[in-house]
Structure formats: structure tokens, C-alpha cells
Write an enzyme that holds these catalytic residues in place. Structure first.
Site, PDB file in Angstrom:
ATOM      1  N   PRO A   1       3.338 -15.061 -82.827  1.00 53.86           N
ATOM      2  CA  PRO A   1       4.053 -16.091 -82.052  1.00 53.86           C
ATOM      3  C   PRO A   1       3.786 -17.534 -82.472  1.00 53.86           C
ATOM      4  CG  PRO A   1       2.304 -15.090 -80.742  1.00 53.86           C
ATOM      5  CD  PRO A   1       2.394 -14.298 -82.002  1.00 53.86           C
TER       6      PRO A   1
ATOM      7  N   LYS B   1       8.852 -18.319 -83.566  1.00 59.90           N
ATOM      8  CA  LYS B   1      10.004 -17.908 -84.372  1.00 59.90           C
ATOM      9  C   LYS B   1      10.685 -16.610 -83.910  1.00 59.90           C
ATOM     10  CE  LYS B   1      10.420 -21.224 -87.121  1.00 59.90           C
ATOM     11  NZ  LYS B   1      10.800 -22.078 -86.008  1.00 59.90           N
TER      12      LYS B   1
ATOM     13  N   TYR C   1      -0.826 -27.331 -80.222  1.00 64.77           N
ATOM     14  CA  TYR C   1      -1.378 -26.183 -80.957  1.00 64.77           C
ATOM     15  C   TYR C   1      -2.800 -26.567 -81.362  1.00 64.77           C
ATOM     16  CZ  TYR C   1       3.325 -24.184 -81.516  1.00 64.77           C
ATOM     17  OH  TYR C   1       4.567 -23.638 -81.295  1.00 64.77           O
TER      18      TYR C   1
HETATM   19  P1  FAD Z   1      13.698  -7.395 -77.222  1.00 60.84           P
HETATM   20  O1  FAD Z   1      13.585  -8.629 -76.427  1.00 60.84           O
HETATM   21  O2  FAD Z   1      12.483  -6.559 -77.415  1.00 60.84           O
HETATM   22  O3  FAD Z   1      14.837  -6.521 -76.579  1.00 60.84           O
HETATM   23  C1  FAD Z   1      15.056  -5.178 -76.938  1.00 60.84           C
HETATM   24  C2  FAD Z   1      15.673  -4.462 -75.768  1.00 60.84           C
HETATM   25  O4  FAD Z   1      15.950  -3.123 -76.143  1.00 60.84           O
HETATM   26  C3  FAD Z   1      14.753  -4.383 -74.558  1.00 60.84           C
HETATM   27  O5  FAD Z   1      15.413  -4.864 -73.425  1.00 60.84           O
HETATM   28  C4  FAD Z   1      14.384  -2.918 -74.463  1.00 60.84           C
HETATM   29  O6  FAD Z   1      14.186  -2.501 -73.112  1.00 60.84           O
HETATM   30  C5  FAD Z   1      15.595  -2.259 -75.089  1.00 60.84           C
HETATM   31  N1  FAD Z   1      15.315  -0.936 -75.662  1.00 60.84           N
HETATM   32  C6  FAD Z   1      14.222  -0.529 -76.332  1.00 60.84           C
HETATM   33  N2  FAD Z   1      14.322   0.737 -76.702  1.00 60.84           N
HETATM   34  C7  FAD Z   1      15.536   1.158 -76.262  1.00 60.84           C
HETATM   35  C8  FAD Z   1      16.226   2.394 -76.326  1.00 60.84           C
HETATM   36  N3  FAD Z   1      15.665   3.455 -76.923  1.00 60.84           N
HETATM   37  N4  FAD Z   1      17.439   2.480 -75.770  1.00 60.84           N
HETATM   38  C9  FAD Z   1      18.014   1.414 -75.163  1.00 60.84           C
HETATM   39  N5  FAD Z   1      17.397   0.217 -75.057  1.00 60.84           N
HETATM   40  C10 FAD Z   1      16.177   0.099 -75.607  1.00 60.84           C
HETATM   41  N6  FAD Z   1       8.639 -15.103 -79.336  1.00 60.84           N
HETATM   42  C11 FAD Z   1       8.465 -16.402 -79.402  1.00 60.84           C
HETATM   43  O7  FAD Z   1       9.161 -17.057 -80.189  1.00 60.84           O
HETATM   44  N7  FAD Z   1       7.546 -17.015 -78.575  1.00 60.84           N
HETATM   45  C12 FAD Z   1       6.805 -16.312 -77.672  1.00 60.84           C
HETATM   46  O8  FAD Z   1       6.018 -16.868 -76.929  1.00 60.84           O
HETATM   47  C13 FAD Z   1       6.942 -14.947 -77.604  1.00 60.84           C
HETATM   48  N8  FAD Z   1       6.208 -14.206 -76.748  1.00 60.84           N
HETATM   49  C14 FAD Z   1       6.374 -12.853 -76.741  1.00 60.84           C
HETATM   50  C15 FAD Z   1       5.604 -12.071 -75.885  1.00 60.84           C
HETATM   51  C16 FAD Z   1       5.745 -10.684 -75.897  1.00 60.84           C
HETATM   52  C17 FAD Z   1       4.891  -9.839 -74.970  1.00 60.84           C
HETATM   53  C18 FAD Z   1       6.674 -10.075 -76.779  1.00 60.84           C
HETATM   54  C19 FAD Z   1       6.835  -8.552 -76.806  1.00 60.84           C
HETATM   55  C20 FAD Z   1       7.450 -10.864 -77.597  1.00 60.84           C
HETATM   56  C21 FAD Z   1       7.300 -12.253 -77.592  1.00 60.84           C
HETATM   57  N9  FAD Z   1       8.063 -13.067 -78.428  1.00 60.84           N
HETATM   58  C22 FAD Z   1       7.896 -14.379 -78.463  1.00 60.84           C
HETATM   59  C23 FAD Z   1       9.064 -12.537 -79.284  1.00 60.84           C
HETATM   60  C24 FAD Z   1      10.439 -12.663 -78.652  1.00 60.84           C
HETATM   61  O9  FAD Z   1      10.355 -12.510 -77.279  1.00 60.84           O
HETATM   62  C25 FAD Z   1      11.280 -11.610 -79.308  1.00 60.84           C
HETATM   63  O10 FAD Z   1      11.378 -11.936 -80.679  1.00 60.84           O
HETATM   64  C26 FAD Z   1      12.662 -11.455 -78.695  1.00 60.84           C
HETATM   65  O11 FAD Z   1      12.560 -10.917 -77.405  1.00 60.84           O
HETATM   66  C27 FAD Z   1      13.512 -10.546 -79.573  1.00 60.84           C
HETATM   67  O12 FAD Z   1      14.661 -10.183 -78.892  1.00 60.84           O
HETATM   68  P2  FAD Z   1      15.334  -8.773 -79.137  1.00 60.84           P
HETATM   69  O13 FAD Z   1      16.510  -8.752 -78.234  1.00 60.84           O
HETATM   70  O14 FAD Z   1      15.520  -8.561 -80.579  1.00 60.84           O
HETATM   71  O15 FAD Z   1      14.247  -7.700 -78.682  1.00 60.84           O
HETATM   72  C1  DHB Z   2       5.610 -20.703 -76.661  1.00 57.19           C
HETATM   73  C2  DHB Z   2       5.255 -19.617 -77.379  1.00 57.19           C
HETATM   74  C3  DHB Z   2       4.951 -19.765 -78.712  1.00 57.19           C
HETATM   75  O1  DHB Z   2       4.618 -18.711 -79.440  1.00 57.19           O
HETATM   76  C4  DHB Z   2       5.000 -20.988 -79.326  1.00 57.19           C
HETATM   77  O2  DHB Z   2       4.663 -21.096 -80.628  1.00 57.19           O
HETATM   78  C5  DHB Z   2       5.383 -22.064 -78.599  1.00 57.19           C
HETATM   79  C6  DHB Z   2       5.690 -21.916 -77.257  1.00 57.19           C
HETATM   80  C7  DHB Z   2       5.939 -20.554 -75.221  1.00 57.19           C
HETATM   81  O3  DHB Z   2       5.877 -19.432 -74.687  1.00 57.19           O
HETATM   82  O4  DHB Z   2       6.236 -21.566 -74.579  1.00 57.19           O
END
Ligand code: FAD
Ligand code: DHB
Length: 388
Positions: free
Chosen positions: A292, A296, A200
Site C-alpha cells: 500500500p 496505488k 509517510y
Molecule cells: P476488490 O476490491 O478485492 O474486489 C473484488 C470483489 O470480488 C470483492 O467484492 C469480492 O467479494 C468479490 N469476489 C471475490 N471472489 C469472488 C467470487 N468467487 N465470485 C464473485 N465475487 C467474488 N489500496 C490503496 O491504494 N490504499 C490502501 O490503503 C489500501 N488498503 C487496502 C486494505 C486491504 C485490507 C486490502 C485487501 C486492500 C487495500 N488496498 C489499498 C487495495 C485496494 O483496496 C484494492 O486495490 C482495490 O480494492 C482493488 O479493487 P478490485 O475491485 O480490483 O478488487
Molecule cells: C492511504 C493508504 C495508503 O496506502 C496510502 O499510501 C495513502 C493513504 C489511506 O488509507 O488513506
């Protein structure tokens, strides 16, 4: 159709909840707006807390993670000319696992397939009805047909843009938000990691993070203005900028190569309270978003699912108290993880409008971190994940 629990959203929260409930004999169905291949193609998180790893093992989906994931006992934080190694293992006795969210999702699908768990992909126009009554139901369109699911409970696992959170009336719901004036540009490349731990890096040109998925797959991020588009950044420009933001000894050994994915994500802190209303319960990004920094997002989704699965299992077993307490229990952990993500973001990013005072505060914070085992322990304890 009737199911005990209707789960809206088939991301990691919804899939994991479905698996944990089905393994406890509770009949859950998942409605996902996208196709399975679309869900599996999203590149997102990569760092799993020990708590999440333990849940995956308990749910019978830990084998591939344990075989192919990488245990990290520490991380490197570098900023304002100071480099600090945070030794998680020594400071907390815990570690984190490097294993991509895509792989977790893959493993969850495989496990759900094995038990024939129902998942409707490409479910359109999902709508929640009577969530505050005794007989809630969910309607949607699938393969051109109108469908209706009657259920006892609805789990809103549909991410930030889903319908579940908005089905809680405005008069009940309170939202807390902080939007950061920048995003993260991320690339995935078939190149070896710059070193064997995550780096980081706070820098006057902006934050950078060197992460990885395996020995020949790296994930790197750069802080960029919100106005930038991924197309504005050639691979050459990305690597050149990353080198400028790393300490020289790491920049020298950085191996570059073509990107196989490139995207920009805006940063925000967002929490919606309460996380339940009537018979609807929110989990994961549907209820909260963290920046991010600190990794978390996925881990918080997992702790919500842990609390919610146990509360539902307990409820169907005759004790409804944990379900009544779910929102308060989950939110207590959510706020602490949000605070940590916010403070890591604040310590390591450039905030163009805040001037030299913040830069001096950041330098003092990193200097304090370098010389205080107490500060290192506090960071490590949060990074590896607070107890459930
Ligand atoms: P989501 O993964 O968003 O899943 C929600 C699901 O619900 C999706 O599949 C969507 O298609 C579906 N959905 C939405 N609306 C509807 C509807 N109306 N009807 C039916 N289905 C629906 N976290 C980290 O810790 N590190 C990272 O590097 C990181 N990078 C990220 C990058 C991006 C671009 C994003 C958007 C998030 C990132 N996150 C990261 C966060 C992490 O990926 C999320 O916290 C995690 O995906 C949460 O999971 P979830 O299942 O709650 O939500
Ligand atoms: C990654 C993403 C993050 O936000 C982080 O703090 C550490 C790792 C990753 O995508 O690998």
C-alpha cells in the site's frame, strides 16, 4: 440468461467497468460473492489519482467526490531525521484527491441503481466455463437456485482470492511475487488529521503513515510484525507507538481518540501474466497486488478498467485490436506502478533481517530526495499517477 459481458466481482473494478460499459450501450452483468452492505463496510484505499477522478467524472459519478473530497497538492516524507515536502502541483502540475474507496463504491452503486444495472449479490460457487472457446458461460448459485449466464466476454474483477485468475491454465499463467516480512495495522478514528497533508514516516521502530478521510476522520497505519493481531493493539498502544514514529513537532500536535475500525493487512507485490486468455480479461486485484505504500492499488484497478472498457467498446464497435492488446497495455502500467510501490516500501520500512547496510541506503535515499528536484519530480510523477 444472456449478457454481452459477465463481470465477476463487485468491488470498485467490477462496478466501474459495469457502469462504463452500460453507458456505452453494452449489456454487462455483475456477480458479487458478498452482500452489498459487506462490500460497503470494507475500509480500504483513500488516495485517488487524477486519472481515476477523471474517469469517475466521465462516468457521471464525480459530483460527490468533487464536493466532499479533498485535493492534496503535496505530501510529507520524513525519515532518518530528514523531512521532505513533495510539492506535486509545482513539480508535475497535478494533484491527488482524498476520497475513500468506500465512498467511491457507494457512488458507483447509486449510479448503477439509477440505470437498473443487474448485480447479483451473494452469488455463490461462481464457475467459469469455456473461457477459451467461442461460447463462454458462467454458472453460480443465487437464492438457492442454479443460474447460468451465457456471454461474449468475461471480466475477472474478483480480487486476489477470486476464481478468475485461476481459470487461466497454469501452463499459460506466470506469477511474480514478493512477500514483505511485515504488515500494516490500520485504524480509523474520529479525530482531526495531524496536519493537512499525508505524512509517510520511516523510523527505526518501523514505518508509520498518517492519512485522513475528512476534517474529523483520520486513517493511520503502523508497520507491525506479521505475527501481530489487531486485538494485540489497544488504542492507547497504537497512539503511543505512532507518536514515537513521528517527528516531535507532529507527535506533539497529534490528537488521539477511540478507534472505530482496526485491521491488519499483509504486504505483498504480486503480478500475474498474461491479464487475458481466450475470452477472459482480468482487472484490478485479480491480476496484481501492490504494497500500500504509495497508494496505488485502487488506482491501478482503475487504469485496468479504463483500458478494458475502451477495448470492449472498441471491439463491439468493430475494432478488436485494443482488446487483443489489452494484457500488454495494462501490464506496462502495472509493472511501473509496482516498481514505485516496491521502491517506496523499501525506502521507508524496517527490514529486520537486512541490517545496517539497508538503513544507510535508506538514509542516503531520503537525503538525496531532500536535495534533488529531479528525485522529487520522479517521486511526484509516480505518486500522482503515470499517464494512461
Ligand atoms: P476488490 O476490491 O478485492 O474486489 C473484488 C470483489 O470480488 C470483492 O467484492 C469480492 O467479494 C468479490 N469476489 C471475490 N471472489 C469472488 C467470487 N468467487 N465470485 C464473485 N465475487 C467474488 N489500496 C490503496 O491504494 N490504499 C490502501 O490503503 C489500501 N488498503 C487496502 C486494505 C486491504 C485490507 C486490502 C485487501 C486492500 C487495500 N488496498 C489499498 C487495495 C485496494 O483496496 C484494492 O486495490 C482495490 O480494492 C482493488 O479493487 P478490485 O475491485 O480490483 O478488487
Ligand atoms: C492511504 C493508504 C495508503 O496506502 C496510502 O499510501 C495513502 C493513504 C489511506 O488509507 O488513506
Amino acid at each position: 440468461m444472456r449478457h454481452q459481458v459477465c463481470i465477476i466481482g463487485g468491488g470498485p473494478s467490477g462496478l466501474l467497468l459495469s457502469l462504463l460499459l452500460r453507458r456505452a450501450g453494452i449489456d454487462a452483468v455483475v456477480l458479487e460473492r458478498r452482500s452489498r452492505s459487506y462490500v460497503l463496510s470494507r475500509i480500504r484505499a483513500g488516495v485517488l489519482e487524477q486519472g481515476l477522478c477523471d474517469i469517475l467524472r466521465e462516468a457521471g459519478v464525480g459530483a460527490r467526490m468533487d464536493a466532499e473530497g479533498f485535493v492534496h497538492d503535496g505530501t510529507i516524507i520524513t525519515a532518518h531525521g530528514t523531512t521532505v515536502h513533495i510539492d506535486f502541483k509545482k513539480l508535475t502540475g497535478k494533484s491527488v484527491m482524498i476520497y475513500g474507496q468506500t465512498e467511491v463504491t457507494h457512488d458507483l452503486y447509486d449510479a448503477l441503481d439509477r440505470i437498473d444495472a443487474p448485480i447479483f449479490h451473494e452469488a455463490e460457487d461462481v464457475a467459469i466455463h469455456d473461457a477459451n472457446g467461442d461460447a463462454p458461460y458462467v454458472t453460480f448459485t443465487h437464492d438457492g437456485k442454479n443460474q447460468r449466464i451465457e456471454c461474449d466476454y468475461i471480466a475477472g474483477c474478483d480480487g486476489f482470492h477470486g476464481v478468475s485468475r485461476r481459470s487461466i491454465p497454469d501452463a499459460v499463467r506466470r506469477e511474480f511475487e514478493h512477500v514483505y516480512p511485515f504488515g500494516w495495522l490500520g485504524i480509523l478514528s474520529e479525530t482531526p488529521p495531524v496536519t493537512d497533508e499525508l505524512v509517510y514516516s520511516g523510523h527505526e521502530r518501523g514505518f508509520a503513515l498518517c492519512s485522513m478521510r475528512n476534517a474529523n476522520l483520520s486513517r493511520h497505519y503502523l508497520q507491525v510484525p506479521l505475527t501481530d493481531q489487531p486485538e494485540d493493539w489497544s488504542d492507547e498502544a497504537f497512539w503511543a507507538e505512532l507518536k514515537l514514529r513521528l517527528p516531535p513537532h507532529l507527535a506533539e500536535v497529534l490528537v488521539t481518540g477511540p478507534s472505530i475500525e482496526k485491521s491488519i493487512a499483509p504486504l505483498r507485490s504480486f503480478i500475474s501474466e498474461p491479464m487475458s486468455w481466450g475470452r477472459i480479461f482480468l482487472a484490478g486485484d485479480a491480476a496484481h497486488i501492490v504494497p500500500p505504500t504509495g497508494a496505488k492499488g485502487l488506482n491501478l484497478a482503475a487504469s485496468d478498467v479504463y483500458y478494458l472498457s475502451r477495448a470492449l467498446i472498441s471491439h463491439f464497435g468493430g475494432d478488436g485490436q485494443p482488446l487483443r492488446d489489452y494484457s500488454a497495455t495494462a501490464l506496462a502500467r502495472v509493472w511501473k506502478a509496482s516498481r514505485f510501490s516496491w521502491s517506496m516500501t523499501r525506502m521507508l520500512h524496517e527490514f529486520p533481517s537486512e541490517g545496517d547496510f539497508l538503513a544507510k541506503m535508506q538514509a542516503a535515499e531520503v537525503d538525496y530526495l531532500a536535495h534533488s528536484p529531479a528525485a522529487q519530480t520522479a517521486l511526484a510523477e509516480n505518486y500522482v499517477g503515470l499517464p494512461y
